[in-house]
Design a protein around this motif. Structure first.
Motif, PDB file in Angstrom:
ATOM      1  N   GLY A   1      -3.793  10.335  -5.457  1.00  0.00           N
ATOM      2  CA  GLY A   1      -2.338  10.377  -5.324  1.00  0.00           C
ATOM      3  C   GLY A   1      -1.635  11.077  -6.480  1.00  0.00           C
ATOM      4  N   LYS A   2      -2.402  11.845  -7.260  1.00  0.00           N
ATOM      5  CA  LYS A   2      -1.826  12.553  -8.423  1.00  0.00           C
ATOM      6  C   LYS A   2      -0.742  13.539  -8.032  1.00  0.00           C
ATOM      7  CE  LYS A   2      -5.321  14.713  -9.940  1.00  0.00           C
ATOM      8  NZ  LYS A   2      -6.155  14.295  -8.828  1.00  0.00           N
TER       9      LYS A   2
ATOM     10  N   ALA B   1      -8.964  10.653  -9.703  1.00  0.00           N
ATOM     11  CA  ALA B   1      -9.915  11.380  -8.867  1.00  0.00           C
ATOM     12  C   ALA B   1      -9.182  12.072  -7.718  1.00  0.00           C
ATOM     13  CB  ALA B   1     -10.944  10.402  -8.321  1.00  0.00           C
ATOM     14  N   THR B   2      -9.865  12.987  -7.051  1.00  0.00           N
ATOM     15  CA  THR B   2      -9.270  13.651  -5.881  1.00  0.00           C
ATOM     16  C   THR B   2      -8.849  12.597  -4.871  1.00  0.00           C
ATOM     17  OG1 THR B   2     -11.020  15.241  -6.183  1.00  0.00           O
ATOM     18  CG2 THR B   2      -9.639  15.541  -4.252  1.00  0.00           C
ATOM     19  N   GLY B   3      -7.660  12.748  -4.344  1.00  0.00           N
ATOM     20  CA  GLY B   3      -7.191  11.825  -3.322  1.00  0.00           C
ATOM     21  C   GLY B   3      -6.593  10.547  -3.878  1.00  0.00           C
TER      22      GLY B   3
ATOM     23  N   GLU C   1       0.821  -1.217   0.000  1.00  0.00           N
ATOM     24  CA  GLU C   1       0.000   0.000   0.000  1.00  0.00           C
ATOM     25  C   GLU C   1       0.849   1.258   0.000  1.00  0.00           C
ATOM     26  OE1 GLU C   1      -2.964  -0.010   3.028  1.00  0.00           O
ATOM     27  OE2 GLU C   1      -4.017  -1.670   2.067  1.00  0.00           O
ATOM     28  N   MET C   2       2.077   1.116   0.445  1.00  0.00           N
ATOM     29  CA  MET C   2       2.961   2.281   0.420  1.00  0.00           C
ATOM     30  C   MET C   2       4.411   1.842   0.219  1.00  0.00           C
ATOM     31  SD  MET C   2       3.696   5.237   3.194  1.00  0.00           S
ATOM     32  CE  MET C   2       2.251   6.228   2.991  1.00  0.00           C
TER      33      MET C   2
ATOM     34  N   GLN D   1      -4.753   4.522  -2.877  1.00  0.00           N
ATOM     35  CA  GLN D   1      -4.017   5.781  -2.961  1.00  0.00           C
ATOM     36  C   GLN D   1      -2.638   5.471  -3.514  1.00  0.00           C
ATOM     37  OE1 GLN D   1      -4.460   6.975   1.171  1.00  0.00           O
ATOM     38  NE2 GLN D   1      -5.761   8.644   0.508  1.00  0.00           N
ATOM     39  N   GLY D   2      -2.231   6.239  -4.491  1.00  0.00           N
ATOM     40  CA  GLY D   2      -0.917   6.000  -5.077  1.00  0.00           C
ATOM     41  C   GLY D   2      -0.868   4.791  -5.989  1.00  0.00           C
TER      42      GLY D   2
ATOM     43  N   GLN E   1       2.367   0.704  -7.851  1.00  0.00           N
ATOM     44  CA  GLN E   1       2.204   1.544  -6.669  1.00  0.00           C
ATOM     45  C   GLN E   1       3.255   2.636  -6.773  1.00  0.00           C
ATOM     46  OE1 GLN E   1      -0.145   1.371  -4.385  1.00  0.00           O
ATOM     47  NE2 GLN E   1       0.632   3.035  -3.128  1.00  0.00           N
ATOM     48  N   ALA E   2       2.789   3.874  -6.867  1.00  0.00           N
ATOM     49  CA  ALA E   2       3.753   4.977  -7.005  1.00  0.00           C
ATOM     50  C   ALA E   2       4.522   5.125  -5.697  1.00  0.00           C
ATOM     51  CB  ALA E   2       3.001   6.268  -7.320  1.00  0.00           C
ATOM     52  N   TYR E   3       5.758   5.557  -5.798  1.00  0.00           N
ATOM     53  CA  TYR E   3       6.528   5.808  -4.583  1.00  0.00           C
ATOM     54  C   TYR E   3       5.893   6.946  -3.810  1.00  0.00           C
ATOM     55  CZ  TYR E   3      10.186   2.937  -6.673  1.00  0.00           C
ATOM     56  OH  TYR E   3      10.871   1.909  -7.226  1.00  0.00           O
ATOM     57  N   TRP E   4       5.825   6.762  -2.519  1.00  0.00           N
ATOM     58  CA  TRP E   4       5.338   7.813  -1.648  1.00  0.00           C
ATOM     59  C   TRP E   4       6.500   8.764  -1.391  1.00  0.00           C
ATOM     60  CZ3 TRP E   4       1.936  10.723   0.672  1.00  0.00           C
ATOM     61  CH2 TRP E   4       2.280  11.387   1.845  1.00  0.00           C
TER      62      TRP E   4
ATOM     63  N   VAL F   1       1.038  13.778  -5.382  1.00  0.00           N
ATOM     64  CA  VAL F   1       2.242  13.135  -4.848  1.00  0.00           C
ATOM     65  C   VAL F   1       3.090  12.573  -5.994  1.00  0.00           C
ATOM     66  CG1 VAL F   1       3.085  11.209  -3.438  1.00  0.00           C
ATOM     67  CG2 VAL F   1       1.203  12.612  -2.603  1.00  0.00           C
TER      68      VAL F   1
HETATM   69  N1  LIG Z   1       2.202   6.870  -3.536  1.00  0.00           N
HETATM   70  C1  LIG Z   1       1.405   6.883  -2.464  1.00  0.00           C
HETATM   71  N2  LIG Z   1       1.453   5.877  -1.577  1.00  0.00           N
HETATM   72  C2  LIG Z   1       0.627   5.885  -0.513  1.00  0.00           C
HETATM   73  N3  LIG Z   1      -0.257   6.860  -0.233  1.00  0.00           N
HETATM   74  C3  LIG Z   1      -0.340   7.894  -1.089  1.00  0.00           C
HETATM   75  C4  LIG Z   1       0.494   7.956  -2.237  1.00  0.00           C
HETATM   76  N4  LIG Z   1       0.186   9.088  -2.896  1.00  0.00           N
HETATM   77  C5  LIG Z   1      -0.762   9.697  -2.195  1.00  0.00           C
HETATM   78  N5  LIG Z   1      -1.089   9.008  -1.094  1.00  0.00           N
HETATM   79  C6  LIG Z   1      -2.096   9.366  -0.081  1.00  0.00           C
HETATM   80  O1  LIG Z   1      -3.201   9.953  -0.730  1.00  0.00           O
HETATM   81  C7  LIG Z   1      -3.414  11.281  -0.261  1.00  0.00           C
HETATM   82  C8  LIG Z   1      -3.861  12.147  -1.422  1.00  0.00           C
HETATM   83  O2  LIG Z   1      -2.802  12.285  -2.339  1.00  0.00           O
HETATM   84  P1  LIG Z   1      -2.751  13.469  -3.379  1.00  0.00           P
HETATM   85  O3  LIG Z   1      -1.533  13.294  -4.192  1.00  0.00           O
HETATM   86  O4  LIG Z   1      -2.899  14.779  -2.673  1.00  0.00           O
HETATM   87  O5  LIG Z   1      -4.062  13.162  -4.224  1.00  0.00           O
HETATM   88  P2  LIG Z   1      -4.664  13.999  -5.421  1.00  0.00           P
HETATM   89  O6  LIG Z   1      -3.661  15.020  -5.850  1.00  0.00           O
HETATM   90  O7  LIG Z   1      -4.947  12.982  -6.475  1.00  0.00           O
HETATM   91  O8  LIG Z   1      -5.919  14.596  -4.892  1.00  0.00           O
HETATM   92  C9  LIG Z   1      -2.089  11.691   0.347  1.00  0.00           C
HETATM   93  O9  LIG Z   1      -2.235  12.617   1.368  1.00  0.00           O
HETATM   94  C10 LIG Z   1      -1.557  10.397   0.894  1.00  0.00           C
HETATM   95  O10 LIG Z   1      -2.073  10.156   2.161  1.00  0.00           O
END
Ligand SMILES: Nc1ncnc2c1ncn2[C@@H]1O[C@H](COP(=O)(O)OP(=O)(O)O)[C@@H](O)[C@H]1O
Ligand SMILES: [Mg+2]
Length: 436
Positions: free
Chosen positions: A231-232, A227-229, A186-187, A414-415, A426-429, A234
């Motif tokens: 992980g775009k 969609a929002t959230g 997941e991360m 997410q991600g 799974q994108a790098y966090w 990031v």
């Molecule tokens: N690669 C990732 N791995 C794990 N969690 C992530 C990752 N990218 C984003 N997240 C989670 O998702 C949340 C929303 O990410 P964000 O990039 O802001 O989304 P978006 O821009 O699509 O709305 C982050 O605050 C984080 O908690």
């Protein structure tokens, strides 16, 4: 970029529909089969030790056939031959071969004469032990038909297919797969050591087959949806951070006032928060593009990498990134003057999308709005690297030209992203609060 795919969160449905035979297993059956030679040797030792007793007990029997008599009197040699043949056949026959065939038949994977592909072997992928390679006879069924039935095959065999290809000609089909229940982490935290040494390779994350990368020297622009959230932001920042570390000029248009970008970005990159300054920036970039075009033309060199190598100059790459394309390009509710500015922004983006590659000028455009009017065809058709996170059908269609992201990415992921070639990763966090 390698193709892989991850299981969906609705795998429970998939399993309950598809799992019908407990002997089917997505992992290699080599470990189970290791026991066969061991049993064979144990049997041989046992018979060797009790040979004399067996011979004595069979001494008085009257044999109807001389072969049976020979076999009984030479019990050790008979065992070696017969058990040896049996063990060899068992080792060569993949476990669950019949049930695999039954499953494939039930989903209609048959040729014109109703023959079903035969499982020839199931082994671990040497490069990635998580993956099992299922080798089938193709029975003349083209690879395209297998690919069209991918989802059904996954359900039938309870696997998640990572890759399908022909092996040793078209008579064999190799399916690279992981068990349906397995999933990507997941991360996965970004580490600086992941930064590619190769120019201009950016790391996106990890798929079942390993790191997923994009080489901007070959695939110059990226379209990122979700969609929002999802992980775009990031992922976008992960790419921009790497580009920045590799010495590119990173320019960011963020019409949300830059709130997604902590101060360090404002220091390291050029930021634009509204139309006018974005247009000025894009105008500069297209002028730089023309200047580089003239330089390359005069020198007869094909791109900036060759040019830099030949001249010792250091023409840097430019990355123009936009975190929410719709905010920048949506013309609804704008005045005539504003609309003109947006039209000019669009036309500059088109120029870069069409010609930017050789001149080292790149676009990374992100969007969450499922609005097909936002992105014109000229720009979109020139962006070859398309990535989509969690999305609805419409957004997935806009980004990938199919609904795969909506179908395959779990609602709470997410991600997790799908690449245009079907690779799930799974994108790098990446955490930018401590700097980039
Ligand atoms: N690669 C990732 N791995 C794990 N969690 C992530 C990752 N990218 C984003 N997240 C989670 O998702 C949340 C929303 O990410 P964000 O990039 O802001 O989304 P978006 O821009 O699509 O709305 C982050 O605050 C984080 O908690
Ligand atoms: Mg965002």
């Amino acid at each position: 970029m390698k193709a892989t795919k991850t299981p969906k969160k609705n795998d429970t449905t998939k399993i309950s529909l598809g799992r019908v035979h407990p002997r089917l297993d997505a992992t290699s059956d080599a470990p189970v089969k290791l026991i066969l030679p061991v049993l064979y040797i144990l049997g041989a030792v046992l018979i060797w030790n009790t040979q004399a007793e067996i011979a004595a007990s069979t001494e008085k029997i009257e044999y109807i056939s001389p072969i049976a008599e020979f076999a009984a009197r030479n019990i050790f040699a008979t065992y070696l031959i017969i058990a040896g043949i049996a063990v060899t056949i068992l080792i060569l026959t993949p476990i669950g071969k019949r049930s695999v065939q039954d499953q494939l038949k039930s989903i209609g994977l048959i040729n014109h004469s109703d023959a079903v592909p035969e499982l020839k072997s199931k082994r671990k992928d040497k490069k990635n032990p998580r993956i099992a390679i299922w080798e089938f006879t193709s029975q003349g069924i083209p690879l395209k038909v297998w690919k069209d039935k991918k989802e059904a095959i996954e359900t039938a065999l309870d696997i998640t297919i990572v890759k399908m290809k022909n092996g040793s000609g078209k008579s064999r089909v190799l399916i690279h797969a992981v068990p349906a229940v397995s999933d990507l982490p997941e991360m996965i935290k970004w580490k600086d050591k992941f930064l590619s040494k190769q120019s201009f390779m950016l790391n996106l994350g990890e798929s079942f087959t390993g790191p997923v990368t994009v080489d901007l020297a070959r695939v110059p622009h990226i379209l990122l949806g979700g969609a929002t959230g999802s992980g775009k932001s990031v992922l976008l920042k992960l790419l921009l951070m790497q580009a920045n570390k590799k010495g590119a000029n990173v320019c960011i248009a963020d019409f949300k006032g830059g709130v997604d970008f902590p101060p360090v970005w404002h220091k390291e990159c050029r930021m634009c928060f509204e139309e006018q300054s974005t247009l000025e920036l894009l105008t500069e970039l297209t002028e730089e593009l023309e200047r580089r075009k003239a330089l390359l033309k005069a020198s007869g060199l094909p791109n900036i990498d060759h040019y830099n190598a030949a001249t010792g100059e250091n023409l840097q790459r430019y990355i123009f990134a936009c975190d929410e394309l719709a905010e920048m390009l949506d013309k609804t509710g704008l005045t005539k003057d504003q609309k003109e500015i947006v039209a000019k922004i669009e036309s500059r983006l088109s120029v870069i999308a069409r010609q930017g590659r050789a001149f080292g000028i790149h676009l990374i455009l992100a969007t969450q709005r499922p609005d097909s009017t936002i992105l014109n065809g000229q720009i979109k058709n020139n962006i070859n690297c398309r990535i989509c996170g969690r999305a609805d059908n419409v957004l997935s269609m806009i980004i990938l030209d199919n609904t795969d992201a909506a179908d395959q990415i779990p609602e709470d992921a997410q991600g997790r992203f799908l690449l245009h070639d079907g690779t799930i990763f799974q994108a790098y966090w990446f955490d930018d609060t401590g700097g980039i």
